[in-house]
Design a protein around this motif. Structure first.
Motif, PDB file in Angstrom:
ATOM      1  N   VAL A   1       0.839  -1.202   0.000  1.00 21.44           N
ATOM      2  CA  VAL A   1       0.000   0.000   0.000  1.00 21.44           C
ATOM      3  C   VAL A   1       0.872   1.250   0.000  1.00 21.44           C
ATOM      4  O   VAL A   1       1.934   1.276   0.622  1.00 21.44           O
ATOM      5  CB  VAL A   1      -0.889   0.006   1.282  1.00 21.44           C
ATOM      6  CG1 VAL A   1      -1.753   1.252   1.349  1.00 21.44           C
ATOM      7  CG2 VAL A   1      -1.743  -1.262   1.355  1.00 21.44           C
ATOM      8  N   GLY A   2       0.391   2.273  -0.712  1.00 24.05           N
ATOM      9  CA  GLY A   2       0.992   3.606  -0.620  1.00 24.05           C
ATOM     10  C   GLY A   2      -0.048   4.552  -0.031  1.00 24.05           C
ATOM     11  O   GLY A   2      -1.243   4.397  -0.301  1.00 24.05           O
TER      12      GLY A   2
ATOM     13  N   VAL B   1      -1.154   8.639   0.444  1.00 23.33           N
ATOM     14  CA  VAL B   1      -0.907  10.044   0.081  1.00 23.33           C
ATOM     15  C   VAL B   1      -1.484  10.909   1.191  1.00 23.33           C
ATOM     16  O   VAL B   1      -2.674  10.819   1.508  1.00 23.33           O
ATOM     17  CB  VAL B   1      -1.567  10.427  -1.262  1.00 23.33           C
ATOM     18  CG1 VAL B   1      -1.059  11.797  -1.713  1.00 23.33           C
ATOM     19  CG2 VAL B   1      -1.309   9.385  -2.319  1.00 23.33           C
TER      20      VAL B   1
ATOM     21  N   TYR C   1       3.547  12.710  -4.949  1.00 24.71           N
ATOM     22  CA  TYR C   1       2.875  11.404  -4.928  1.00 24.71           C
ATOM     23  C   TYR C   1       2.938  10.702  -6.287  1.00 24.71           C
ATOM     24  O   TYR C   1       2.874   9.468  -6.366  1.00 24.71           O
ATOM     25  CB  TYR C   1       1.420  11.559  -4.456  1.00 24.71           C
ATOM     26  CG  TYR C   1       0.484  12.141  -5.490  1.00 24.71           C
ATOM     27  CD1 TYR C   1       0.344  13.509  -5.645  1.00 24.71           C
ATOM     28  CD2 TYR C   1      -0.267  11.311  -6.328  1.00 24.71           C
ATOM     29  CE1 TYR C   1      -0.511  14.043  -6.598  1.00 24.71           C
ATOM     30  CE2 TYR C   1      -1.124  11.838  -7.275  1.00 24.71           C
ATOM     31  CZ  TYR C   1      -1.237  13.203  -7.417  1.00 24.71           C
ATOM     32  OH  TYR C   1      -2.070  13.718  -8.359  1.00 24.71           O
TER      33      TYR C   1
ATOM     34  N   MET D   1       5.562   8.197  -6.433  1.00 24.63           N
ATOM     35  CA  MET D   1       5.204   6.969  -5.700  1.00 24.63           C
ATOM     36  C   MET D   1       4.402   6.031  -6.605  1.00 24.63           C
ATOM     37  O   MET D   1       4.552   4.809  -6.541  1.00 24.63           O
ATOM     38  CB  MET D   1       4.391   7.331  -4.455  1.00 24.63           C
ATOM     39  CG  MET D   1       4.019   6.139  -3.587  1.00 24.63           C
ATOM     40  SD  MET D   1       3.205   6.653  -2.061  1.00 24.63           S
ATOM     41  CE  MET D   1       1.512   6.820  -2.614  1.00 24.63           C
ATOM     42  N   LEU D   2       3.568   6.623  -7.470  1.00 28.59           N
ATOM     43  CA  LEU D   2       2.718   5.807  -8.338  1.00 28.59           C
ATOM     44  C   LEU D   2       3.528   5.055  -9.391  1.00 28.59           C
ATOM     45  O   LEU D   2       3.030   4.114 -10.003  1.00 28.59           O
ATOM     46  CB  LEU D   2       1.663   6.688  -9.022  1.00 28.59           C
ATOM     47  CG  LEU D   2       0.728   7.461  -8.081  1.00 28.59           C
ATOM     48  CD1 LEU D   2      -0.308   8.233  -8.876  1.00 28.59           C
ATOM     49  CD2 LEU D   2       0.048   6.520  -7.097  1.00 28.59           C
TER      50      LEU D   2
ATOM     51  N   ILE E   1       3.178  -1.504  -5.841  1.00 29.25           N
ATOM     52  CA  ILE E   1       2.086  -1.017  -4.985  1.00 29.25           C
ATOM     53  C   ILE E   1       0.744  -1.387  -5.609  1.00 29.25           C
ATOM     54  O   ILE E   1       0.486  -1.111  -6.776  1.00 29.25           O
ATOM     55  CB  ILE E   1       2.215   0.504  -4.758  1.00 29.25           C
ATOM     56  CG1 ILE E   1       3.426   0.751  -3.848  1.00 29.25           C
ATOM     57  CG2 ILE E   1       0.952   1.092  -4.146  1.00 29.25           C
ATOM     58  CD1 ILE E   1       3.716   2.188  -3.576  1.00 29.25           C
TER      59      ILE E   1
ATOM     60  N   VAL F   1      -3.702   2.361  -3.143  1.00 27.28           N
ATOM     61  CA  VAL F   1      -3.267   3.670  -2.635  1.00 27.28           C
ATOM     62  C   VAL F   1      -4.390   4.278  -1.807  1.00 27.28           C
ATOM     63  O   VAL F   1      -5.537   4.350  -2.248  1.00 27.28           O
ATOM     64  CB  VAL F   1      -2.885   4.621  -3.791  1.00 27.28           C
ATOM     65  CG1 VAL F   1      -2.619   6.033  -3.272  1.00 27.28           C
ATOM     66  CG2 VAL F   1      -1.660   4.087  -4.539  1.00 27.28           C
ATOM     67  N   SER F   2      -4.057   4.690  -0.593  1.00 27.98           N
ATOM     68  CA  SER F   2      -5.006   5.396   0.281  1.00 27.98           C
ATOM     69  C   SER F   2      -4.829   6.892   0.071  1.00 27.98           C
ATOM     70  O   SER F   2      -3.730   7.425   0.284  1.00 27.98           O
ATOM     71  CB  SER F   2      -4.701   5.097   1.750  1.00 27.98           C
ATOM     72  OG  SER F   2      -5.521   4.088   2.259  1.00 27.98           O
TER      73      SER F   2
ATOM     74  N   VAL G   1      -4.042   7.950  -9.728  1.00 30.92           N
ATOM     75  CA  VAL G   1      -3.826   6.594  -9.189  1.00 30.92           C
ATOM     76  C   VAL G   1      -4.486   5.564 -10.118  1.00 30.92           C
ATOM     77  O   VAL G   1      -3.897   4.525 -10.429  1.00 30.92           O
ATOM     78  CB  VAL G   1      -4.374   6.457  -7.745  1.00 30.92           C
ATOM     79  CG1 VAL G   1      -4.180   5.030  -7.228  1.00 30.92           C
ATOM     80  CG2 VAL G   1      -3.700   7.452  -6.801  1.00 30.92           C
TER      81      VAL G   1
ATOM     82  N   LYS H   1      -3.693   1.293 -10.166  1.00 29.84           N
ATOM     83  CA  LYS H   1      -3.752   0.813  -8.778  1.00 29.84           C
ATOM     84  C   LYS H   1      -5.150   1.022  -8.193  1.00 29.84           C
ATOM     85  O   LYS H   1      -5.836   1.975  -8.558  1.00 29.84           O
ATOM     86  CB  LYS H   1      -2.720   1.571  -7.933  1.00 29.84           C
ATOM     87  CG  LYS H   1      -1.308   1.350  -8.491  1.00 29.84           C
ATOM     88  CD  LYS H   1      -0.281   2.144  -7.800  1.00 29.84           C
ATOM     89  CE  LYS H   1       1.068   2.112  -8.516  1.00 29.84           C
ATOM     90  NZ  LYS H   1       1.533   0.808  -9.028  1.00 29.84           N
TER      91      LYS H   1
ATOM     92  N   ILE I   1      -7.884   1.985  -5.229  1.00 27.89           N
ATOM     93  CA  ILE I   1      -7.889   3.231  -4.450  1.00 27.89           C
ATOM     94  C   ILE I   1      -8.802   3.109  -3.238  1.00 27.89           C
ATOM     95  O   ILE I   1      -9.943   2.657  -3.356  1.00 27.89           O
ATOM     96  CB  ILE I   1      -8.434   4.389  -5.321  1.00 27.89           C
ATOM     97  CG1 ILE I   1      -7.611   4.544  -6.600  1.00 27.89           C
ATOM     98  CG2 ILE I   1      -8.486   5.705  -4.529  1.00 27.89           C
ATOM     99  CD1 ILE I   1      -8.279   5.418  -7.655  1.00 27.89           C
TER     100      ILE I   1
END
Ligand SMILES: NC(=O)c1ccc[n+]([C@@H]2O[C@H](COP(=O)([O-])OP(=O)(O)OC[C@H]3O[C@@H](n4cnc5c(N)ncnc54)[C@H](O)[C@@H]3O)[C@@H](O)[C@H]2O)c1
Length: 364
Positions: free
Chosen positions: A16-17, A19, A67, A70-71, A76, A79-80, A95, A100, A102
């Motif tokens: 998980v990532g 933001v 961010y 990160m994507l 990953i 993503v939160s 995202v 990914k 969400i």
């Protein structure tokens, strides 16, 4: 053989990532850790100090000021989005574009158009959006839904639901441009989402009329003249089957965050106290570190929360979303992208009702 084992391991845990690295990120990170099936591998925030402190506290190896970088990580899965409301649309679209899944904090977006953009982008990209309405997973409210669906109180006639406290901690939520409004969209969206979940019957019993009332922001606010969004609001929702709901959000309530629900039925009624229902009563002359969210002191009689992240629903919410990702399931009624859109639409209809002083009709 090794390949088979690592493939099945990959299905048991996700990465998980997050933001945003402040208030909401705390309960997301805590809840991911409790699942045992998710690792928070990266976090992004434009505030270097907040980012560093958060990563150290939660032992997160990768940090990003942007961010989008990160994507680019292909390991990953989910993503939160725990960033300010006005960024939800831009971030969710990015995202989704990165392929990914969400979890998006409430509200889904600050306008109806943006909320629909998010939903459509996720559909196009084939990723799942989980709308993070934690009330739906609050254990006391889940038990309540069970009692209602058993028929214990007959037909539901009227629901009152509120989230109220003494003011937001977040500078972004004080500004109507970055929040999308004031306490109605920021707090009232919880009871709105939960009542839609309780009464909406998967879309078979839509809201058909709403009325909104808000005090207007800035100089018109009761207490928080520095907030450009309103600090007091309420709304009425009428459902196609005839039930009504009164929903409230305000920043004029001192003494700690007060989340309550009352349900009136033909054969009974139910009251739920989400935030002061603790089994612990403390009388303290000296005070102590923490009782409940937004309480400004702990003197005298208090009812300290035992595990607020659990009782407000965050723990079970994130566990459910992680299970859905691992098992390839779509989210149930109440936490889908469509539900997130409906909540923003209802809020928007309430603001429009307040602006012109009329009942707004629709189908949400
Ligand atoms: N479900 C709930 O009960 C609940 C409770 C609190 C907040 N929320 C939601 O969570 C979200 C975050 O709220 P909060 O209270 O944590 O706000 P906050 O102001 O405490 O934190 C927001 C963080 O986002 C960061 N940020 C701002 N712009 C960014 C960008 N471009 N990229 C990366 N990070 C950026 C800020 O630097 C800050 O650290 C909001 O949408 C809010 O509505 C939900």
């Amino acid at each position: 053989m090794t390949g088979t084992r690592s493939a099945s391991r990959a299905k048991e845990r996700i990465r998980v990532g997050i933001v945003g690295a402040r208030f909401a990120a705390e309960f997301h990170c805590d809840a991911y850790g409790r699942t045992g099936r998710a690792e928070v591998a990266a976090v992004a925030d434009i505030d270097e100090a907040a980012l560093g402190a958060f990563a150290r506290k939660w032992n997160i190896r990768e940090t990003f000021a942007d961010y989008r970088r990160m994507l680019e990580r292909d390991d990953i899965d989910l993503v939160s989005i725990c960033a300010p409301n006005y960024l939800h649309m831009e971030m969710a679209v990015a995202v989704a574009g990165a392929g990914k899944h969400i979890v998006c904090e409430k509200p889904l977006a600050t306008t109806v158009e943006d909320a629909r953009r998010v939903r459509d982008a996720c559909r196009r990209a084939g990723v799942t959006l989980f709308y993070a309405e934690d009330w739906i997973f609050a254990p006391a409210l889940r038990r309540t839904c069970g009692i209602v669906s058993e028929g214990a109180i007959g037909e539901v006639l009227f629901v009152k639901a509120k989230e109220v406290h003494n003011g937001t901690h977040s500078p972004y939520a004080k500004d109507a441009r970055t929040c999308g409004g004031g306490c109605l969209i920021h707090l009232g969206v919880h009871p709105i989402g939960w009542v839609l979940h309780l009464l909406g019957r998967e879309g078979a019993n839509p809201v058909i009329e709403v009325v909104g009332k808000a005090n207007g922001g800035a100089a018109r606010n009761y207490v928080h003249k520095d907030n450009t969004g309103e600090d007091w609001a309420l709304g009425v929702m009428k459902f196609a089957d005839g039930q009504h709901a009164l929903v409230e959000g305000n920043y004029v309530t001192v003494g700690g965050m007060d989340d309550k629900v009352e349900i009136y039925g033909t054969e009974g009624r139910i009251g739920v106290d989400l935030t002061f229902g603790s089994p612990i009563s403390v009388y303290s002359r000296r005070g102590y570190s923490y009782a409940v969210e937004k309480a400004d002191n702990t003197l005298g009689w208090t009812r300290p929360a035992v595990d607020e992240f659990f009782s407000l629903g965050y723990v079970d919410e994130i566990a459910y979303f992680v299970d859905c990702v691992i098992e390839g399931r779509a989210p149930h009624w109440g936490v889908s992208a469509d539900n997130g859109v409906a909540c923003v639409e209802v809020v928007d209809a309430m603001y429009r009702s307040d602006a012109v002083g009329v009942t707004v009709k629709g189908r949400w």
